[in-house]
Motif scaffolding. Structure first.
Motif, PDB file in Angstrom:
ATOM      1  N   GLY A   1       0.801  -1.215   0.000  1.00 29.90           N
ATOM      2  CA  GLY A   1       0.000   0.000   0.000  1.00 29.90           C
ATOM      3  C   GLY A   1       0.837   1.270   0.000  1.00 29.90           C
ATOM      4  O   GLY A   1       2.016   1.259   0.351  1.00 29.90           O
ATOM      5  N   ARG A   2       0.226   2.369  -0.365  1.00 33.25           N
ATOM      6  CA  ARG A   2       0.952   3.619  -0.552  1.00 33.25           C
ATOM      7  C   ARG A   2       1.335   4.302   0.752  1.00 33.25           C
ATOM      8  O   ARG A   2       2.108   5.257   0.755  1.00 33.25           O
ATOM      9  N   TYR A   3       0.810   3.825   1.895  1.00 35.63           N
ATOM     10  CA  TYR A   3       1.167   4.434   3.173  1.00 35.63           C
ATOM     11  C   TYR A   3       2.412   3.792   3.778  1.00 35.63           C
ATOM     12  O   TYR A   3       2.902   4.241   4.814  1.00 35.63           O
ATOM     13  N   TRP A   4       2.917   2.746   3.146  1.00 34.14           N
ATOM     14  CA  TRP A   4       4.145   2.110   3.605  1.00 34.14           C
ATOM     15  C   TRP A   4       5.341   2.710   2.861  1.00 34.14           C
ATOM     16  O   TRP A   4       5.255   3.013   1.674  1.00 34.14           O
ATOM     17  N   GLY A   5       6.469   2.866   3.545  1.00 33.15           N
ATOM     18  CA  GLY A   5       7.698   3.307   2.891  1.00 33.15           C
ATOM     19  C   GLY A   5       7.567   4.663   2.226  1.00 33.15           C
ATOM     20  O   GLY A   5       6.933   5.580   2.765  1.00 33.15           O
ATOM     21  N   GLU A   6       8.169   4.800   1.073  1.00 36.29           N
ATOM     22  CA  GLU A   6       8.133   6.045   0.310  1.00 36.29           C
ATOM     23  C   GLU A   6       6.967   5.990  -0.687  1.00 36.29           C
ATOM     24  O   GLU A   6       7.139   5.697  -1.854  1.00 36.29           O
ATOM     25  N   ASN A   7       5.759   6.186  -0.155  1.00 38.57           N
ATOM     26  CA  ASN A   7       4.528   6.102  -0.952  1.00 38.57           C
ATOM     27  C   ASN A   7       4.388   4.747  -1.638  1.00 38.57           C
ATOM     28  O   ASN A   7       3.955   4.647  -2.787  1.00 38.57           O
ATOM     29  N   GLY A   8       4.746   3.682  -0.906  1.00 38.78           N
ATOM     30  CA  GLY A   8       4.625   2.332  -1.431  1.00 38.78           C
ATOM     31  C   GLY A   8       5.885   1.807  -2.101  1.00 38.78           C
ATOM     32  O   GLY A   8       5.913   0.662  -2.558  1.00 38.78           O
ATOM     33  N   TYR A   9       6.923   2.618  -2.145  1.00 34.59           N
ATOM     34  CA  TYR A   9       8.181   2.236  -2.789  1.00 34.59           C
ATOM     35  C   TYR A   9       9.312   2.194  -1.766  1.00 34.59           C
ATOM     36  O   TYR A   9       9.202   2.747  -0.671  1.00 34.59           O
ATOM     37  N   PHE A  10      10.419   1.542  -2.141  1.00 33.69           N
ATOM     38  CA  PHE A  10      11.623   1.552  -1.323  1.00 33.69           C
ATOM     39  C   PHE A  10      12.844   1.456  -2.222  1.00 33.69           C
ATOM     40  O   PHE A  10      12.732   1.170  -3.415  1.00 33.69           O
ATOM     41  N   ARG A  11      14.019   1.714  -1.638  1.00 31.68           N
ATOM     42  CA  ARG A  11      15.258   1.706  -2.416  1.00 31.68           C
ATOM     43  C   ARG A  11      16.285   0.785  -1.760  1.00 31.68           C
ATOM     44  O   ARG A  11      16.366   0.724  -0.538  1.00 31.68           O
ATOM     45  N   VAL A  12      17.026   0.072  -2.603  1.00 26.81           N
ATOM     46  CA  VAL A  12      18.107  -0.788  -2.102  1.00 26.81           C
ATOM     47  C   VAL A  12      19.409  -0.376  -2.775  1.00 26.81           C
ATOM     48  O   VAL A  12      19.438  -0.049  -3.965  1.00 26.81           O
ATOM     49  N   ALA A  13      20.482  -0.383  -2.013  1.00 19.85           N
ATOM     50  CA  ALA A  13      21.786   0.050  -2.514  1.00 19.85           C
ATOM     51  C   ALA A  13      22.291  -0.878  -3.616  1.00 19.85           C
ATOM     52  O   ALA A  13      22.124  -2.094  -3.555  1.00 19.85           O
ATOM     53  N   LYS A  14      22.896  -0.293  -4.625  1.00 28.26           N
ATOM     54  CA  LYS A  14      23.514  -1.074  -5.692  1.00 28.26           C
ATOM     55  C   LYS A  14      24.817  -1.704  -5.206  1.00 28.26           C
ATOM     56  O   LYS A  14      25.427  -1.256  -4.246  1.00 28.26           O
ATOM     57  N   GLY A  15      25.235  -2.743  -5.935  1.00 29.31           N
ATOM     58  CA  GLY A  15      26.573  -3.288  -5.753  1.00 29.31           C
ATOM     59  C   GLY A  15      26.744  -4.314  -4.666  1.00 29.31           C
ATOM     60  O   GLY A  15      27.834  -4.868  -4.512  1.00 29.31           O
ATOM     61  N   LYS A  16      25.693  -4.605  -3.892  1.00 28.91           N
ATOM     62  CA  LYS A  16      25.849  -5.496  -2.741  1.00 28.91           C
ATOM     63  C   LYS A  16      24.814  -6.615  -2.699  1.00 28.91           C
ATOM     64  O   LYS A  16      24.796  -7.408  -1.763  1.00 28.91           O
ATOM     65  N   ASN A  17      23.918  -6.667  -3.689  1.00 28.28           N
ATOM     66  CA  ASN A  17      22.830  -7.655  -3.686  1.00 28.28           C
ATOM     67  C   ASN A  17      22.079  -7.631  -2.359  1.00 28.28           C
ATOM     68  O   ASN A  17      21.764  -8.677  -1.778  1.00 28.28           O
ATOM     69  N   VAL A  18      21.801  -6.434  -1.865  1.00 21.25           N
ATOM     70  CA  VAL A  18      21.123  -6.271  -0.584  1.00 21.25           C
ATOM     71  C   VAL A  18      19.761  -6.989  -0.617  1.00 21.25           C
ATOM     72  O   VAL A  18      18.968  -6.803  -1.537  1.00 21.25           O
ATOM     73  N   CYS A  19      19.517  -7.820   0.367  1.00 21.55           N
ATOM     74  CA  CYS A  19      18.267  -8.579   0.493  1.00 21.55           C
ATOM     75  C   CYS A  19      18.012  -9.504  -0.703  1.00 21.55           C
ATOM     76  O   CYS A  19      16.884  -9.943  -0.917  1.00 21.55           O
ATOM     77  N   GLY A  20      19.054  -9.786  -1.488  1.00 25.18           N
ATOM     78  CA  GLY A  20      18.944 -10.782  -2.545  1.00 25.18           C
ATOM     79  C   GLY A  20      18.256 -10.339  -3.817  1.00 25.18           C
ATOM     80  O   GLY A  20      17.734 -11.168  -4.569  1.00 25.18           O
ATOM     81  N   TYR A  21      18.257  -9.033  -4.130  1.00 20.45           N
ATOM     82  CA  TYR A  21      17.496  -8.562  -5.296  1.00 20.45           C
ATOM     83  C   TYR A  21      18.041  -9.088  -6.624  1.00 20.45           C
ATOM     84  O   TYR A  21      17.361  -9.008  -7.656  1.00 20.45           O
ATOM     85  N   LEU A  22      19.266  -9.654  -6.623  1.00 24.57           N
ATOM     86  CA  LEU A  22      19.829 -10.215  -7.856  1.00 24.57           C
ATOM     87  C   LEU A  22      19.522 -11.703  -8.024  1.00 24.57           C
ATOM     88  O   LEU A  22      20.026 -12.339  -8.938  1.00 24.57           O
ATOM     89  N   THR A  23      18.692 -12.261  -7.157  1.00 28.21           N
ATOM     90  CA  THR A  23      18.415 -13.702  -7.200  1.00 28.21           C
ATOM     91  C   THR A  23      17.580 -14.100  -8.406  1.00 28.21           C
ATOM     92  O   THR A  23      17.892 -15.066  -9.106  1.00 28.21           O
ATOM     93  N   GLU A  24      16.501 -13.382  -8.653  1.00 24.67           N
ATOM     94  CA  GLU A  24      15.618 -13.752  -9.763  1.00 24.67           C
ATOM     95  C   GLU A  24      14.839 -12.536 -10.257  1.00 24.67           C
ATOM     96  O   GLU A  24      14.352 -11.736  -9.455  1.00 24.67           O
ATOM     97  N   ILE A  25      14.742 -12.388 -11.561  1.00 24.98           N
ATOM     98  CA  ILE A  25      13.857 -11.391 -12.155  1.00 24.98           C
ATOM     99  C   ILE A  25      13.025 -12.087 -13.228  1.00 24.98           C
ATOM    100  O   ILE A  25      13.370 -13.155 -13.727  1.00 24.98           O
ATOM    101  N   ALA A  26      11.915 -11.465 -13.572  1.00 23.04           N
ATOM    102  CA  ALA A  26      11.069 -11.977 -14.646  1.00 23.04           C
ATOM    103  C   ALA A  26      10.365 -10.811 -15.315  1.00 23.04           C
ATOM    104  O   ALA A  26      10.124  -9.771 -14.697  1.00 23.04           O
ATOM    105  N   TYR A  27      10.043 -10.992 -16.590  1.00 24.14           N
ATOM    106  CA  TYR A  27       9.303  -9.956 -17.301  1.00 24.14           C
ATOM    107  C   TYR A  27       8.523 -10.595 -18.439  1.00 24.14           C
ATOM    108  O   TYR A  27       8.838 -11.678 -18.928  1.00 24.14           O
ATOM    109  N   ALA A  28       7.474  -9.899 -18.836  1.00 24.67           N
ATOM    110  CA  ALA A  28       6.625 -10.375 -19.923  1.00 24.67           C
ATOM    111  C   ALA A  28       7.157  -9.849 -21.257  1.00 24.67           C
ATOM    112  O   ALA A  28       7.708  -8.754 -21.325  1.00 24.67           O
ATOM    113  N   LEU A  29       6.958 -10.632 -22.301  1.00 24.84           N
ATOM    114  CA  LEU A  29       7.267 -10.211 -23.662  1.00 24.84           C
ATOM    115  C   LEU A  29       5.940 -10.019 -24.390  1.00 24.84           C
ATOM    116  O   LEU A  29       5.197 -10.984 -24.564  1.00 24.84           O
ATOM    117  N   PRO A  30       5.610  -8.793 -24.791  1.00 27.75           N
ATOM    118  CA  PRO A  30       4.278  -8.509 -25.374  1.00 27.75           C
ATOM    119  C   PRO A  30       4.035  -9.290 -26.668  1.00 27.75           C
ATOM    120  O   PRO A  30       4.962  -9.684 -27.349  1.00 27.75           O
TER     121      PRO A  30
END
Length: 201
Positions: free
Chosen positions: A172-201
């Motif tokens: 929800g938008r009342y959490w964090g920075e209006n529903g968003y948050f930031r993680v530092a580059k270069g350190k895989n903080v909280c594992g953000y480099l583990t898996e990504i996915a995206y749709a191909l239109p």
């Protein structure tokens, strides 16, 4: 309760809009449809990227206004048998080391994330979402390497700057920075480099 399904629907919407596809579905695509028909949508986890994107690729999605969210899963009370398909994707891509065979593991870098964001728009991503760091987040850049890299929470990577990646949470938008948050580059903080996915239109 349904973060994986929510993030999948948002990623599909973003990919179709970035590709200039007509927004036939109105405000949002149906999260409840994914919960009811993706048979591996595991309770509060809301499914995984391979299974939820695979379902959308095969079946397409209808509008949230037609198939509204009910906070239930695989329920006879919510599952609709007939509904118009208003959004389709031609394929999808899942990148990350947890779904690749040992001989072909895909170890993501910050540069990979940046390239995929520019090419495909917001990315489904897994991070570690338990513990005080995310639960108590108010603002600023999360830069604590003590945050576990064992992933259990789906978010949407939506942008970046020189210092950090910007992610949208599903709390929800009342959490964090209006529903968003930031993680530092270069350190895989909280594992953000583990898996990504995206749709191909």
């Amino acid at each position: 309760m349904t973060r994986g399904a929510v993030i999948t629907a948002q990623a599909v919407e973003s990919a179709l809009l970035k590709a200039g596809k007509a927004r036939r579905w109105g405000a949002h695509l149906s999260v409840q449809q994914i919960l009811d028909y993706d048979e591996r949508a595991f309770g509060c986890e809301g499914g995984s990227a391979p299974t939820s994107f695979s379902y959308v690729h095969k079946a397409g999605l209808t509008a949230e206004s037609i198939y509204p969210y009910q906070n239930r899963q695989n329920s006879r009370l919510t599952r609709k048998k007939q509904f118009p398909v208003l959004a389709r994707i031609s394929n999808y891509c899942v990148r990350g080391r947890i779904h690749m065979p040992v001989y072909a593991r895909d170890y993501l870098t910050d540069e990979d994330i940046e390239r995929e964001l520019v090419a495909h728009g917001p990315l489904y991503a897994l991070i570690h979402g338990e513990g005080h760091l995310l639960q108590n987040y108010k603002s600023g850049i999360i830069d604590d390497e003590a945050c576990s890299k064992i992933t259990n929470h789906a978010c949407l990577i939506v942008g970046y700057d020189e210092e950090a990646f910007i992610l949208q949470n599903s709390w929800g938008r009342y959490w964090g920075e209006n529903g968003y948050f930031r993680v530092a580059k270069g350190k895989n903080v909280c594992g953000y480099l583990t898996e990504i996915a995206y749709a191909l239109p």
